[in-house]
Design a protein around this motif. Structure first.
Motif, PDB file in Angstrom:
ATOM      1  N   GLY A   1       0.835  -1.201   0.000  1.00  0.00           N
ATOM      2  CA  GLY A   1       0.000   0.000   0.000  1.00  0.00           C
ATOM      3  C   GLY A   1       0.868   1.248   0.000  1.00  0.00           C
ATOM      4  O   GLY A   1       1.783   1.377   0.810  1.00  0.00           O
TER       5      GLY A   1
ATOM      6  N   MET B   1      -2.205  -1.198  -3.482  1.00  0.00           N
ATOM      7  CA  MET B   1      -3.235  -0.226  -3.138  1.00  0.00           C
ATOM      8  C   MET B   1      -2.594   1.153  -3.055  1.00  0.00           C
ATOM      9  O   MET B   1      -1.601   1.341  -2.355  1.00  0.00           O
TER      10      MET B   1
ATOM     11  N   LYS C   1      -5.431  -0.840  -7.030  1.00  0.00           N
ATOM     12  CA  LYS C   1      -6.636  -0.147  -6.587  1.00  0.00           C
ATOM     13  C   LYS C   1      -6.270   1.247  -6.091  1.00  0.00           C
ATOM     14  O   LYS C   1      -5.205   1.443  -5.487  1.00  0.00           O
TER      15      LYS C   1
ATOM     16  N   THR D   1      -9.420  -1.643   2.770  1.00  0.00           N
ATOM     17  CA  THR D   1      -8.298  -2.585   2.788  1.00  0.00           C
ATOM     18  C   THR D   1      -8.805  -4.019   2.854  1.00  0.00           C
ATOM     19  O   THR D   1      -8.388  -4.880   2.070  1.00  0.00           O
TER      20      THR D   1
ATOM     21  N   PHE E   1     -10.317  -5.041  -0.407  1.00  0.00           N
ATOM     22  CA  PHE E   1      -9.316  -5.271  -1.454  1.00  0.00           C
ATOM     23  C   PHE E   1      -8.627  -6.622  -1.263  1.00  0.00           C
ATOM     24  O   PHE E   1      -8.416  -7.378  -2.218  1.00  0.00           O
TER      25      PHE E   1
END
Lengths: 155, 332
Positions: A11, A64, A104, A120, A123
């Protein structure tokens, strides 16, 4: 323990909003999937698409990217740049045979810890459904040239 | 073959490539006489007759300079790459194919079966009995063998150790001449070789740096194909006119030849210095000129690039960070 697939997610979070959102989720003891490794950037606009490709080539199953809501960027409009890069990157990934859903983009302000946690978890579930990033996919379909290749192609 | 064994030995080989690199070398004009004067050309299939067994018989490390062009597409390419690596002191990945895969590398997006099918059984091919090539075929005289195609095309450095990279499709002749000059100077002890792994015969900036076109504020509402614009402004940055030009990510060294004459840069000189992934850099470049903030509008503008993957990886797919299909790279 179940032997279900645990995806590895990288992320990239913005220092001013979504990193603080994740912090808030933590201090508020919200539960969310532990599969994400966060890397703090000063802004989602700092996100070079190279970072995403590097993550995927290094073994991540999904990436992410999080940033401030449109119109709320600390650096005026860099999150729009992130949005445009993200949209083009997804097209390129699709062309490379990688599901574009593996990357994403989430907007989350510093106050939205709950949103960060929920996105989160969602995802991670999406990537779990997609399975590991399968680099072997194309090669499995490859046929030896000495085989009657035309039959396989026609099928 | 020459009988003069005192001169340093030179070799050039083509693997999976189009032959343009060989033409580019011959295109250095009278400089080619310097090559002949200073080197003993021992192996160069396109220019002279020599057999693989002649190379095999040479002492290891006895060739000073080998320019290797073309990617590794079949087991013959791989065999010769390994052979020339053993025999050469300096092995140069010459041209885009050997350095980063180039156009033949785009085939990595398709399974081998499909590629063979396209080559041997499409509407333009008269093949009523559907005869396909086979690696081995028995005839009364014995077994015939042709090279076996591998799963993917690989740049040279994924097969053997490479000393230098020379980008370009093909490398510009003035750059080749400069490299030949340098090697001759090194042989005479008048210069030193650059560090191993260097990119030679090119600049270290981007094509934009050499491009004569005017750049203002690049903001576009539409990507267009160059043939759909009439007339193209001869002085204004092509990207600023909505033409996807690969200049911002592409290594300099060609004197911005294409944009200079009104064609967009397609990226044959490969990634500029410090660029880890060519396509990613272009994604950044194209994204930053789009004048839109709504996802729908951005998507509409992006529709103007019909093949984004081919656009940003036209020359670089096989050498890219993802390499399209990593599993397949573990061929051997």
């Amino acid at each position: 323990m179940t032997d279900q697939f645990e995806p590895t997610i990288i992320g990239f979070t913005c220092n001013w909003c979504s990193y603080r959102a994740s912090d808030l989720a933590g201090t508020a003891r919200m539960k969310y999937a532990p599969n994400v490794r966060l890397i703090r950037l000063m802004c989602s606009g700092r996100l070079d698409p190279t970072f995403v490709l590097r993550a995927l080539s290094g073994g991540a199953d999904g990436v992410m990217i999080t940033g401030c809501h449109p119109g709320e960027c600390h650096y005026i409009e860099q999150n729009y740049k992130a949005l445009r890069r993200f949209l083009l990157l997804r097209r390129v990934l699709a062309g490379l045979g990688i599901e574009p859903e593996r990357v994403k983009l989430v907007w989350a302000s510093a106050a939205e810890g709950a949103r960060f946690a929920a996105e989160t978890t969602a995802f991670v579930e999406e990537i779990r459904k997609l399975g590991p990033l399968n680099w072997g996919k194309v090669s499995d379909e490859l046929s030896e040239i000495s085989e009657p290749v035309h039959e396989e192609v026609a099928a | 073959m020459t009988v003069n064994g005192n001169k340093p030995k030179f070799a050039m080989y083509w693997a999976a490539s189009c032959g343009g690199c060989e033409i580019a070398v011959l295109n250095i004009h009278e400089k080619i006489l310097d090559v002949d004067a200073n080197f003993d050309v021992v192996f160069w299939p396109v220019a002279m007759d020599a057999k693989y067994k002649d190379v095999e018989a040479m002492e290891d490390g006895s060739i000073l300079l080998t320019l290797f062009n073309g990617g590794i597409r079949n087991d013959e390419n791989e065999h010769i790459a390994k052979l020339l690596r053993r025999k050469s002191k300096i092995l140069v990945a010459f041209g885009s194919c050997a350095s980063e895969g180039c156009i033949p590398g785009l085939a990595n997006l398709s399974p081998v079966g499909e590629i063979v099918h396209t080559a041997f059984n499409t509407i333009t091919t008269d093949n009523p009995n559907e005869i396909y090539p086979r690696v081995s075929f028995d005839v009364p005289e014995g077994e015939l063998r042709i090279p076996k195609i591998e799963k993917v095309l690989r740049p040279l450095d994924l097969v053997v150790d490479v000393d230098y990279y020379m980008p370009g499709c093909p490398p510009e002749s003035h750059q080749i001449a400069a490299v030949v000059d340098l090697v001759i100077k090194v042989v005479k002890g008048e210069a030193e070789l650059p560090p191993k792994g260097s990119v030679i015969g090119a600049g270290d900036s981007t094509v934009c740096d050499e491009c004569p076109r005017a750049r203002n504020v690049k903001i576009i509402k539409e990507f267009k194909r160059i043939q759909d614009i009439a007339p193209v402004d001869p002085t204004l940055c092509l990207l600023e006119q909505g033409i996807p030009c690969n200049g911002p990510a592409t290594r300099s060294g060609c004197n911005a030849r294409c944009p200079g004459v009104g064609a967009q840069c397609i990226g044959c000189y490969g990634p500029a210095e410090g660029v880890m992934d060519y396509g990613a850099r272009l994604i950044t470049a194209f994204s930053s000129v789009i004048d839109a903030t709504e996802p729908e509008e951005i998507d509409r503008i992006l529709d103007g690039i019909p093949d984004p993957t081919g656009q940003v990886y036209r020359f670089n797919l096989a050498g890219s960070l993802l390499k399209a299909n990593r599993e397949a790279w573990k061929v051997k």
